[in-house]
Write an enzyme that holds these catalytic residues in place. Structure first.
Site, PDB file in Angstrom:
ATOM      1  N   CYS A 102       0.841  -1.206   0.000  1.00 33.63           N
ATOM      2  CA  CYS A 102       0.000   0.000   0.000  1.00 33.63           C
ATOM      3  C   CYS A 102       0.875   1.256   0.000  1.00 33.63           C
ATOM      4  CB  CYS A 102      -0.920   0.009   1.219  1.00 33.63           C
ATOM      5  SG  CYS A 102      -1.926   1.486   1.266  1.00 33.63           S
ATOM      6  N   LYS A 141       1.652  -9.652  -0.658  1.00 27.96           N
ATOM      7  CA  LYS A 141       1.499  -8.837  -1.860  1.00 27.96           C
ATOM      8  C   LYS A 141       2.355  -7.592  -1.678  1.00 27.96           C
ATOM      9  CE  LYS A 141      -1.988  -6.543  -4.678  1.00 27.96           C
ATOM     10  NZ  LYS A 141      -2.089  -5.161  -4.184  1.00 27.96           N
ATOM     11  N   ASN A 204       0.814  -8.754 -11.192  1.00 28.76           N
ATOM     12  CA  ASN A 204      -0.302  -7.809 -11.016  1.00 28.76           C
ATOM     13  C   ASN A 204       0.089  -6.440 -11.561  1.00 28.76           C
ATOM     14  OD1 ASN A 204      -1.294  -5.688  -8.403  1.00 28.76           O
ATOM     15  ND2 ASN A 204      -2.791  -6.602  -9.778  1.00 28.76           N
ATOM     16  N   GLY A 228      -7.274  -6.183 -10.589  1.00 27.92           N
ATOM     17  CA  GLY A 228      -7.943  -5.247  -9.688  1.00 27.92           C
ATOM     18  C   GLY A 228      -8.935  -4.367 -10.422  1.00 27.92           C
ATOM     19  N   ARG A 229      -8.447  -3.220 -10.874  1.00 23.53           N
ATOM     20  CA  ARG A 229      -9.346  -2.188 -11.397  1.00 23.53           C
ATOM     21  C   ARG A 229     -10.221  -2.661 -12.548  1.00 23.53           C
ATOM     22  NH1 ARG A 229      -4.621   2.056 -11.926  1.00 23.53           N
ATOM     23  NH2 ARG A 229      -3.622   0.069 -12.416  1.00 23.53           N
TER      24      ARG A 229
HETATM   25  C1  LIG Z   1      -9.682   1.266  -5.046  1.00 23.53           C
HETATM   26  C2  LIG Z   1      -8.441   0.445  -4.789  1.00 23.53           C
HETATM   27  C3  LIG Z   1      -8.223  -0.072  -3.546  1.00 23.53           C
HETATM   28  C4  LIG Z   1      -7.088  -0.857  -3.292  1.00 23.53           C
HETATM   29  N1  LIG Z   1      -6.939  -1.423  -2.056  1.00 23.53           N
HETATM   30  C5  LIG Z   1      -5.912  -2.322  -1.857  1.00 23.53           C
HETATM   31  C6  LIG Z   1      -5.820  -3.082  -0.657  1.00 23.53           C
HETATM   32  O1  LIG Z   1      -6.661  -2.961   0.257  1.00 23.53           O
HETATM   33  N2  LIG Z   1      -4.782  -3.945  -0.541  1.00 23.53           N
HETATM   34  C7  LIG Z   1      -3.849  -4.130  -1.526  1.00 23.53           C
HETATM   35  O2  LIG Z   1      -2.936  -4.950  -1.389  1.00 23.53           O
HETATM   36  N3  LIG Z   1      -3.913  -3.421  -2.672  1.00 23.53           N
HETATM   37  C8  LIG Z   1      -4.940  -2.552  -2.866  1.00 23.53           C
HETATM   38  N4  LIG Z   1      -5.043  -1.913  -4.071  1.00 23.53           N
HETATM   39  C9  LIG Z   1      -4.092  -2.243  -5.158  1.00 23.53           C
HETATM   40  C10 LIG Z   1      -4.640  -3.381  -6.025  1.00 23.53           C
HETATM   41  O3  LIG Z   1      -4.769  -4.573  -5.267  1.00 23.53           O
HETATM   42  C11 LIG Z   1      -3.728  -3.659  -7.248  1.00 23.53           C
HETATM   43  O4  LIG Z   1      -2.453  -4.026  -6.771  1.00 23.53           O
HETATM   44  C12 LIG Z   1      -3.589  -2.437  -8.145  1.00 23.53           C
HETATM   45  O5  LIG Z   1      -4.848  -1.840  -8.391  1.00 23.53           O
HETATM   46  C13 LIG Z   1      -2.929  -2.814  -9.480  1.00 23.53           C
HETATM   47  O6  LIG Z   1      -3.663  -3.803 -10.161  1.00 23.53           O
HETATM   48  P1  LIG Z   1      -4.672  -3.438 -11.383  1.00 23.53           P
HETATM   49  O7  LIG Z   1      -3.872  -2.670 -12.398  1.00 23.53           O
HETATM   50  O8  LIG Z   1      -5.170  -4.755 -11.882  1.00 23.53           O
HETATM   51  O9  LIG Z   1      -5.761  -2.576 -10.792  1.00 23.53           O
HETATM   52  C14 LIG Z   1      -6.142  -1.098  -4.323  1.00 23.53           C
HETATM   53  C15 LIG Z   1      -6.363  -0.536  -5.585  1.00 23.53           C
HETATM   54  C16 LIG Z   1      -7.497   0.218  -5.828  1.00 23.53           C
HETATM   55  C17 LIG Z   1      -7.721   0.785  -7.215  1.00 23.53           C
END
Ligand SMILES: Cc1cc2nc3c(=O)[nH]c(=O)nc-3n(C[C@H](O)[C@H](O)[C@H](O)COP(=O)(O)O)c2cc1C
Length: 330
Positions: A102, A141, A204, A228-229
């Site tokens: 984070c 992670k 990821n 994620g997104r």
């Molecule tokens: C709204 C939001 C909340 C997130 N909350 C967390 C979280 O609680 N824990 C975590 O490890 N990553 C969190 N992330 C990161 C995502 O798990 C992921 O690593 C990141 O969005 C990149 O992946 P993506 O390109 O597929 O979205 C968050 C991302 C977003 C957009």
């Protein structure tokens, strides 16, 4: 097959990313329905869990139909992490995941989240504190490093494997990048090529289409991917990717009826989990996501944002469906 401890996942599993305010039980249920192989909770503060804060407690809710499911915790204090791993174990998830990724200042400044990327010794101690406190498999992670000058993911991967983790997910950005720039997956394949790495490595960052998923799978040869997104308002992404891997063909996009059904399920499950009024209030952040790229939804969005009972909500679903049916006939 990919194994995390004793948990067996299909070949090249697709994981739903932990996302604060998004990856709650209703959303996870939808993603499971549409093909996610392993899902994680929103991150939970170890300090919050110990204080028994309501918000943290509620995030421990998991249900049998979503298994295998992991609960993610974060914190910068060994004792707090150890205690919170024990609390997590009482709700019997399949996995405990540690968030070392984070980038948010409030988290990083306490030496938690991506903050520990600057102190690998502390990262190892925190990991051991969790591993030694639970029988459950522990996963991590994290990101590539603190910034571009100090990328240390290879050292981190090896040392965390030694500390006893059973899988590692790498968000291929540094902390300094936050969510900007492109994720650089080269580091992920470098780690996969390291002969001393035995645990599954999940990639990821930025996977948002079946084509990209296939390209990255072939190019970077990780053991699975976390999304994620791209899943927000679009849980179909998991099965779309699987279908493309299997056949080389793209599934048709979800229809308006598919989207309305997903909205209905999401809202009903939210209402069930949080209560009707609160569930519908929290749904407000999701409506437009399900209709991204669909014309005329704005006219309905305002109405969706006002509904506070399932009765009104169902009426509005019927009205929306009828509008789009007529549009197609015209
Ligand atoms: C709204 C939001 C909340 C997130 N909350 C967390 C979280 O609680 N824990 C975590 O490890 N990553 C969190 N992330 C990161 C995502 O798990 C992921 O690593 C990141 O969005 C990149 O992946 P993506 O390109 O597929 O979205 C968050 C991302 C977003 C957009």
């Amino acid at each position: 097959m990919v194994k995390i401890g004793n948990i067996e996942l299909p070949d090249f599993p697709l994981l739903l990313a932990p996302m604060e305010d998004v990856s709650d039980p209703p959303f996870r249920r939808l993603c499971k329905l549409h093909g996610a192989d392993l899902m994680y909770s929103e991150f939970i503060s170890s300090e919050g869990l110990i204080r028994d804060a309501m918000k943290s407690r509620k995030k421990l809710d998991i249900f049998d139909y979503e298994r295998p499911v992991g609960i993610q915790i974060f914190g910068g204090d060994e004792e707090a992490m150890s205690l919170s791993a024990k609390i997590v174990e009482t709700v019997n998830p399949d996995i405990v995941d540690i968030n070392f990724g984070c980038p948010v200042k409030k988290v990083v400044s306490k030496g938690a989240g991506a903050g520990v990327l600057k102190d690998v010794d502390l990262m190892v101690r925190l990991t051991k504190a969790v591993v030694n406190s639970t029988q459950l498999p522990v996963t991590v992670k994290t990101r590539l490093g603190w910034d571009v000058e100090t990328i240390n993911i290879e050292e981190v991967a090896l040392r965390l494997q030694d500390a006893g983790i059973k899988a590692l997910t790498i968000h291929a950005r540094t902390r300094s990048q936050m969510y900007k720039g492109e994720a650089d997956w080269e580091y992920i394949s470098k780690i996969k090529q390291n002969p001393n790495i035995e645990i599954p490595i999940f990639g990821n960052g930025d996977i948002d289409s079946p084509e990209k998923a296939l390209e990255y799978r072939q190019k970077y040869a990780c053991d699975g991917m976390m999304i994620g997104r791209a899943a927000i308002g679009y849980p179909w992404i998991f099965n779309e990717i699987k279908h493309f891997f299997g056949t080389g063909e793209k599934l048709p996009e979800p229809t308006i009826s598919d989207r309305l059904l997903a909205v209905k399920q999401h809202a009903e499950w939210s209402a069930e989990w949080k209560g009707e009024r609160l569930g519908l209030i929290e749904m407000r952040q999701h409506y437009s996501n399900y209709f991204r790229g669909i014309s005329h939804f704005k006219e309905f969005k305002t109405k969706f944002l006002q509904v506070l009972s399932l009765e009104e909500f169902y009426q509005l679903l019927v009205e929306t469906e009828a509008f789009y049916q007529n549009k197609i006939e015209i």
